[in-house]
Design a protein around this motif. Structure first.
Motif, short mmCIF file in Angstrom:
data_model
loop_
_atom_site.label_atom_id
_atom_site.label_comp_id
_atom_site.label_asym_id
_atom_site.label_seq_id
_atom_site.Cartn_x
_atom_site.Cartn_y
_atom_site.Cartn_z
N ASN A 143 -5.92 96.19 -92.60
CA ASN A 143 -6.33 94.94 -93.39
C ASN A 143 -7.86 95.31 -93.87
O ASN A 143 -8.62 95.20 -92.75
N GLN A 144 -8.27 95.50 -94.88
CA GLN A 144 -9.44 95.61 -95.38
C GLN A 144 -10.29 94.45 -95.14
O GLN A 144 -11.56 94.66 -94.64
N ALA A 145 -9.86 93.11 -95.18
CA ALA A 145 -10.73 92.03 -94.95
C ALA A 145 -11.15 92.02 -93.31
O ALA A 145 -12.05 91.66 -93.01
N GLU A 146 -10.07 92.30 -92.39
CA GLU A 146 -10.52 92.49 -91.01
C GLU A 146 -11.51 93.70 -90.75
O GLU A 146 -12.43 93.58 -89.81
N MET A 147 -11.37 94.80 -91.41
CA MET A 147 -12.39 95.78 -91.19
C MET A 147 -13.91 95.30 -91.45
O MET A 147 -14.68 95.60 -90.89
N LEU A 148 -14.09 94.23 -92.65
CA LEU A 148 -15.26 93.88 -93.12
C LEU A 148 -15.86 92.78 -92.06
O LEU A 148 -16.74 92.50 -91.49
N SER A 149 -14.72 91.95 -91.51
CA SER A 149 -14.84 90.69 -90.83
C SER A 149 -15.44 91.24 -89.33
O SER A 149 -16.03 90.36 -88.52
N GLN A 150 -14.67 92.08 -88.91
CA GLN A 150 -15.09 92.82 -87.52
C GLN A 150 -16.75 93.09 -87.49
O GLN A 150 -17.57 92.96 -86.51
N HIS A 151 -17.20 93.71 -88.68
CA HIS A 151 -18.68 93.92 -88.70
C HIS A 151 -19.59 92.89 -88.60
O HIS A 151 -20.44 92.81 -88.36
N VAL A 152 -18.85 91.67 -89.74
CA VAL A 152 -19.81 90.53 -89.93
C VAL A 152 -19.74 89.85 -88.57
O VAL A 152 -20.98 89.39 -87.93
N ALA A 153 -18.74 89.67 -87.54
CA ALA A 153 -18.92 89.02 -86.33
C ALA A 153 -19.94 89.74 -85.42
O ALA A 153 -20.57 89.33 -84.76
N ARG A 154 -19.74 91.22 -85.24
CA ARG A 154 -20.39 91.91 -84.52
C ARG A 154 -22.06 91.84 -84.87
O ARG A 154 -22.87 91.63 -84.20
N ALA A 155 -22.35 91.76 -86.19
CA ALA A 155 -23.53 91.78 -86.69
C ALA A 155 -24.49 90.51 -86.13
O ALA A 155 -25.73 90.58 -85.98
N HIS A 156 -23.46 89.27 -86.04
CA HIS A 156 -24.13 87.93 -85.78
C HIS A 156 -23.78 87.47 -84.39
O HIS A 156 -23.84 86.16 -84.04
N GLY A 157 -23.17 88.53 -83.70
CA GLY A 157 -22.94 87.94 -82.14
C GLY A 157 -21.81 86.84 -82.36
O GLY A 157 -21.71 85.87 -81.57
N LEU A 158 -20.90 86.69 -83.36
CA LEU A 158 -19.94 85.49 -83.17
C LEU A 158 -18.44 86.15 -82.88
O LEU A 158 -18.23 87.20 -83.04
#
Length: 245
Positions: A143-158
């Motif tokens: 899921n390409q959205a999940e590929m992006l969202s995991q990096h967003v979460a990691r970048a901001h500690g969420l």
């Protein structure tokens, strides 16, 4: 070791493969065709708006600047942002990630989405990707959205909750059809599994997708999250489709 690897495998442009100075960068030609949204934008969907930027950032953050589409459509989320306009290099990169098996693009593109999300961040938020149906997931393998969202979460500690939403039925691709057709296509097609409701109730959600066109899929996802008790809900995407000038 890194120096030796760069001699053997020099950095390449994310978009066209031309030599570049640093990993995760764009060559000059692709950079000129990458329309990053860094100025005045709609507070609801992130589409770029005309303006000189003076005072506009504060207005957008306060939800005062809204595009014509968002004036005419009820968005079931509070704020939205996008990293790029969906044309030129932005469109090519989004399609390469979605249909070209280019998972190597996810760290760089996810970093761009994470930066676009900065005005939306809340310390207690959870990051949720828009889901794909199991049938499409089996075909695409990711899921390409999940590929992006995991990096967003990691970048901001969420916290990252990739299973917070699921597709209840398979729907045709949203590439064609009127705005009304697109909303009808996904009506009731996305829900929250019962086991995820306690993890969403009363929590702020940052909803992530690769591309926003009409916003129908994001709206269906946001409504499902709101029905589970999540609030407030914000959305962030890699690329925002805009009308031709």
């Amino acid at each position: 070791m890194k120096g030796a690897l760069r001699l053997v495998y020099p950095p390449q442009c994310l978009c066209c493969g031309a030599p570049v100075a640093d990993e995760g960068g764009l060559c000059p030609a692709c950079w000129r065709e990458a329309d990053f949204i860094t100025g005045t934008c709609c507070a609801r969907c992130g589409t770029p708006l005309p303006g000189d930027g003076a005072g506009d950032a504060g207005d957008a953050a306060a939800g005062l600047l809204v595009c014509d589409d968002c004036l005419g459509l009820q968005r079931p989320w509070q704020q939205g942002r996008a990293a790029l306009v969906y044309r030129g290099s932005g469109r090519r990169l989004a399609l390469m990630l979605k249909h070209g098996d280019r998972l190597d693009l996810a760290p760089a593109l996810g970093g761009w989405v994470a930066r676009a999300a900065l005005p939306l961040l809340r310390p207690d938020a959870v990051v949720v990707p828009v889901p794909v149906h199991l049938r499409r997931l089996l075909k695409r393998k990711y899921n390409q959205a999940e590929m992006l969202s995991q990096h967003v979460a990691r970048a901001h500690g969420l916290a990252h909750l990739p299973g917070a939403l699921r597709r209840l039925r398979h729907t045709p691709m949203q590439d064609h059809g009127s705005v009304g057709d697109r909303f009808a296509n996904v009506d009731g097609a996305i829900g929250v599994p019962a086991r995820m409701v306690p993890r969403l109730r009363g929590r702020a959600v940052l909803l992530v997708d690769d591309v926003m066109a009409s916003g129908a899929t994001l709206a269906a996802s946001a409504r499902a999250l709101a029905a589970a008790g999540a609030a407030p809900i914000s959305v962030v995407v890699l690329a925002r489709a805009v009308k031709d000038a």
